[in-house]
Scaffold this motif. Structure first.
Motif, PDB file in Angstrom:
ATOM      1  N   SER A 300       0.852  -1.190   0.000  1.00  0.00           N
ATOM      2  CA  SER A 300       0.000   0.000   0.000  1.00  0.00           C
ATOM      3  C   SER A 300       0.886   1.238   0.000  1.00  0.00           C
ATOM      4  O   SER A 300       2.049   1.190   0.407  1.00  0.00           O
ATOM      5  CB  SER A 300      -0.914   0.024   1.226  1.00  0.00           C
ATOM      6  OG  SER A 300      -1.891  -0.988   1.158  1.00  0.00           O
ATOM      7  N   LEU A 301       0.338   2.362  -0.450  1.00  0.00           N
ATOM      8  CA  LEU A 301       1.082   3.609  -0.419  1.00  0.00           C
ATOM      9  C   LEU A 301       1.395   3.999   1.015  1.00  0.00           C
ATOM     10  O   LEU A 301       0.729   3.537   1.958  1.00  0.00           O
ATOM     11  CB  LEU A 301       0.289   4.730  -1.097  1.00  0.00           C
ATOM     12  CG  LEU A 301       0.325   4.788  -2.637  1.00  0.00           C
ATOM     13  CD1 LEU A 301      -0.447   3.642  -3.260  1.00  0.00           C
ATOM     14  CD2 LEU A 301      -0.207   6.120  -3.142  1.00  0.00           C
ATOM     15  N   VAL A 302       2.396   4.841   1.190  1.00  0.00           N
ATOM     16  CA  VAL A 302       2.754   5.360   2.503  1.00  0.00           C
ATOM     17  C   VAL A 302       2.634   6.879   2.449  1.00  0.00           C
ATOM     18  O   VAL A 302       3.365   7.548   1.715  1.00  0.00           O
ATOM     19  CB  VAL A 302       4.181   4.955   2.920  1.00  0.00           C
ATOM     20  CG1 VAL A 302       4.479   5.470   4.324  1.00  0.00           C
ATOM     21  CG2 VAL A 302       4.346   3.447   2.865  1.00  0.00           C
ATOM     22  N   ILE A 303       1.674   7.417   3.213  1.00  0.00           N
ATOM     23  CA  ILE A 303       1.393   8.848   3.202  1.00  0.00           C
ATOM     24  C   ILE A 303       1.205   9.302   4.639  1.00  0.00           C
ATOM     25  O   ILE A 303       0.221   8.939   5.291  1.00  0.00           O
ATOM     26  CB  ILE A 303       0.119   9.162   2.389  1.00  0.00           C
ATOM     27  CG1 ILE A 303       0.203   8.584   0.972  1.00  0.00           C
ATOM     28  CG2 ILE A 303      -0.125  10.674   2.318  1.00  0.00           C
ATOM     29  CD1 ILE A 303      -1.089   8.697   0.175  1.00  0.00           C
ATOM     30  N   GLY A 304       2.150  10.079   5.154  1.00  0.00           N
ATOM     31  CA  GLY A 304       1.994  10.576   6.510  1.00  0.00           C
ATOM     32  C   GLY A 304       3.314  10.919   7.164  1.00  0.00           C
ATOM     33  O   GLY A 304       4.397  10.650   6.631  1.00  0.00           O
ATOM     34  N   TRP A 314       6.369  11.110   4.776  1.00  0.00           N
ATOM     35  CA  TRP A 314       6.529  10.059   3.755  1.00  0.00           C
ATOM     36  C   TRP A 314       5.461  10.210   2.657  1.00  0.00           C
ATOM     37  O   TRP A 314       4.278  10.382   2.956  1.00  0.00           O
ATOM     38  CB  TRP A 314       6.352   8.689   4.372  1.00  0.00           C
ATOM     39  CG  TRP A 314       7.428   8.205   5.275  1.00  0.00           C
ATOM     40  CD1 TRP A 314       7.447   8.276   6.638  1.00  0.00           C
ATOM     41  CD2 TRP A 314       8.634   7.533   4.903  1.00  0.00           C
ATOM     42  NE1 TRP A 314       8.589   7.691   7.139  1.00  0.00           N
ATOM     43  CE2 TRP A 314       9.340   7.229   6.091  1.00  0.00           C
ATOM     44  CE3 TRP A 314       9.185   7.163   3.667  1.00  0.00           C
ATOM     45  CZ2 TRP A 314      10.569   6.564   6.082  1.00  0.00           C
ATOM     46  CZ3 TRP A 314      10.406   6.502   3.665  1.00  0.00           C
ATOM     47  CH2 TRP A 314      11.090   6.211   4.850  1.00  0.00           C
ATOM     48  N   LEU A 315       5.880  10.099   1.396  1.00  0.00           N
ATOM     49  CA  LEU A 315       4.947  10.041   0.270  1.00  0.00           C
ATOM     50  C   LEU A 315       5.556   9.084  -0.759  1.00  0.00           C
ATOM     51  O   LEU A 315       6.214   9.487  -1.709  1.00  0.00           O
ATOM     52  CB  LEU A 315       4.724  11.432  -0.327  1.00  0.00           C
ATOM     53  CG  LEU A 315       3.713  11.539  -1.477  1.00  0.00           C
ATOM     54  CD1 LEU A 315       2.345  11.014  -1.057  1.00  0.00           C
ATOM     55  CD2 LEU A 315       3.606  12.976  -1.964  1.00  0.00           C
ATOM     56  N   PRO A 354       2.369   5.754   7.868  1.00  0.00           N
ATOM     57  CA  PRO A 354       3.609   5.059   8.241  1.00  0.00           C
ATOM     58  C   PRO A 354       3.560   4.474   9.637  1.00  0.00           C
ATOM     59  O   PRO A 354       4.372   3.591   9.974  1.00  0.00           O
ATOM     60  CB  PRO A 354       4.684   6.138   8.112  1.00  0.00           C
ATOM     61  CG  PRO A 354       3.944   7.437   8.155  1.00  0.00           C
ATOM     62  CD  PRO A 354       2.598   7.181   7.575  1.00  0.00           C
ATOM     63  N   TYR A 355       2.613   4.892  10.476  1.00  0.00           N
ATOM     64  CA  TYR A 355       2.489   4.343  11.826  1.00  0.00           C
ATOM     65  C   TYR A 355       2.154   2.856  11.809  1.00  0.00           C
ATOM     66  O   TYR A 355       2.379   2.172  12.811  1.00  0.00           O
ATOM     67  CB  TYR A 355       1.439   5.112  12.617  1.00  0.00           C
ATOM     68  CG  TYR A 355       1.944   6.394  13.226  1.00  0.00           C
ATOM     69  CD1 TYR A 355       2.317   6.460  14.567  1.00  0.00           C
ATOM     70  CD2 TYR A 355       2.087   7.544  12.448  1.00  0.00           C
ATOM     71  CE1 TYR A 355       2.792   7.641  15.121  1.00  0.00           C
ATOM     72  CE2 TYR A 355       2.584   8.725  12.989  1.00  0.00           C
ATOM     73  CZ  TYR A 355       2.925   8.763  14.327  1.00  0.00           C
ATOM     74  OH  TYR A 355       3.420   9.926  14.863  1.00  0.00           O
TER      75      TYR A 355
END
Length: 360
Positions: A300-304, A314-315, A354-355
């Motif tokens: 999955s994408l990483v956004i945060g 992170w993006l 990202p958590y």
């Protein structure tokens, strides 16, 4: 001092720069001479609304209105065809159902693509609502918005060092340095390397090569209206492109981040798989290249924001879905970065945060 520094000039970096720049001062650093040079410039450019895992599907769905309508839209009809040989029949049903397709006769499949050899096809399935993405137009839509809003784009600006003084970031290239409170890591295959430079724990992304060849259409057919065509289990795919065919062995080979090139043996294998279903052979290759599709551990994408530093964002992890998710992904990133009340469901936010890797 800049409000935001974005590292990476692919579709992820440029799209979030476009949205942020309406409200803040933004600097974008790109290591190459051209924006979108790596994965963004080498995309197969196909849009399937419900393809990928649940997180990807959600972002794709939320991007669809923008892709269909913004500046006239960037989607055009293509269709999707799935082909199975005798050895593929055990996996055929589960795959075409997963892709939302309907089984069709081999005769109908060969009418859609006259080059196909009916005697080689055991099963076929088709789906109409699959589209080409005009990736260049989509990229330019965001880039024009970013430039209009005053984004300072620095090309040939590979990052060599990053410092953090508990308040601000300083990012060093070979010839300049830049400062900001928030650092956005949109560096594609290099996201873990940028994180290490910034003192942030890498998330163990997997950069994977995928090779592509452009070939004249065997038999001289006009492929303009042929569907995007897959082999079962991603053994290969092909689609029309500028009067020729793009053929890919659809490999997913783990590589170190670099300016990746196609493997001739893998290209030859992909063409051989393609030829098993056709009445004519490929006589020459016009061009070949490769791109890197970068996946997070759960794809999955990483956004945060990073758990260990609320000023590092992170993006990454687009994994081949960057263009079809860009409108929603950049909107979510913008809302998080500006501390706005989000319009996204909590489940979506958590699925890309990202958590979720904190215990790794």
């Amino acid at each position: 001092m800049e409000d935001f520094i974005i590292i990476g000039g692919g579709i992820a970096g440029v799209s979030v720069a476009a949205l942020l720049s309406k409200y803040a001062k933004v600097t974008l650093l790109e290591a190459e001479e051209n924006l979108g040079y790596h994965a963004s410039g080498r995309s197969a450019a196909i849009f399937i609304k419900d393809y990928g895992n649940e997180s990807v599907k959600a972002l794709t769905y939320l991007s669809s209105e923008y892709l269909e309508e913004e500046n006239g839209g960037v989607l055009s009809g293509r269709g999707l065809l799935l082909l199975a040989g005798k050895e593929d029949k055990d996996n055929f049903v589960s795959e075409y159902r997963q892709l939302g397709m309907e089984e069709i006769s081999t005769s109908l499949a060969s009418k859609k693509i006259p080059l196909l050899n009916k005697s080689s096809i055991n099963k076929a399935a088709f789906r109409e609502d699959v589209f080409d993405i005009d990736t260049d137009q989509l990229f330019q839509n965001f880039l024009k918005q970013a430039l209009k809003n005053g984004v300072d784009i620095k090309r040939n600006s590979g990052v060599s060092r990053i410092n953090y003084n508990k308040k601000n970031w300083t990012v060093f290239t070979s010839h300049e340095e830049f400062s900001s409170k928030i650092l956005i890591n949109a560096a594609g295959a290099w996201v873990d390397k940028i994180a290490l430079l910034a003192g942030i724990s890498p998330l163990k992304f997997s950069p994977c090569r995928r090779s592509m060849a452009r070939v004249p259409v065997p038999g001289g057919y006009n492929p303009k209206y042929w569907p995007h065509t897959l082999g079962v289990n991603d053994k290969f795919y092909f689609k029309p492109d500028a009067g020729e065919l793009l053929i890919s062995p659809a490999e997913e080979e783990l590589v170190e981040p670099h300016d990746v090139w196609a493997n001739d043996l893998i290209i030859a294998e992909g063409i051989s798989r393609f030829e098993r279903f056709t009445t004519k052979k490929v006589t020459r290759v016009s061009a070949n290249w490769a791109g890197i599709r970068t996946f997070s551990p759960d794809r999955s994408l990483v956004i945060g924001f990073a758990p260990e530093n609320p000023n590092f964002f992170w993006l990454g992890g687009q994994g081949g879905y960057g263009f079809q998710t860009a409108p929603a992904a950049s909107k979510l990133a913008k809302q998080l970065l500006l501390r706005e009340k989000s319009t996204f469901d909590k489940a979506i936010i958590e699925s890309v945060s990202p958590y979720r890797f904190k215990s790794m």
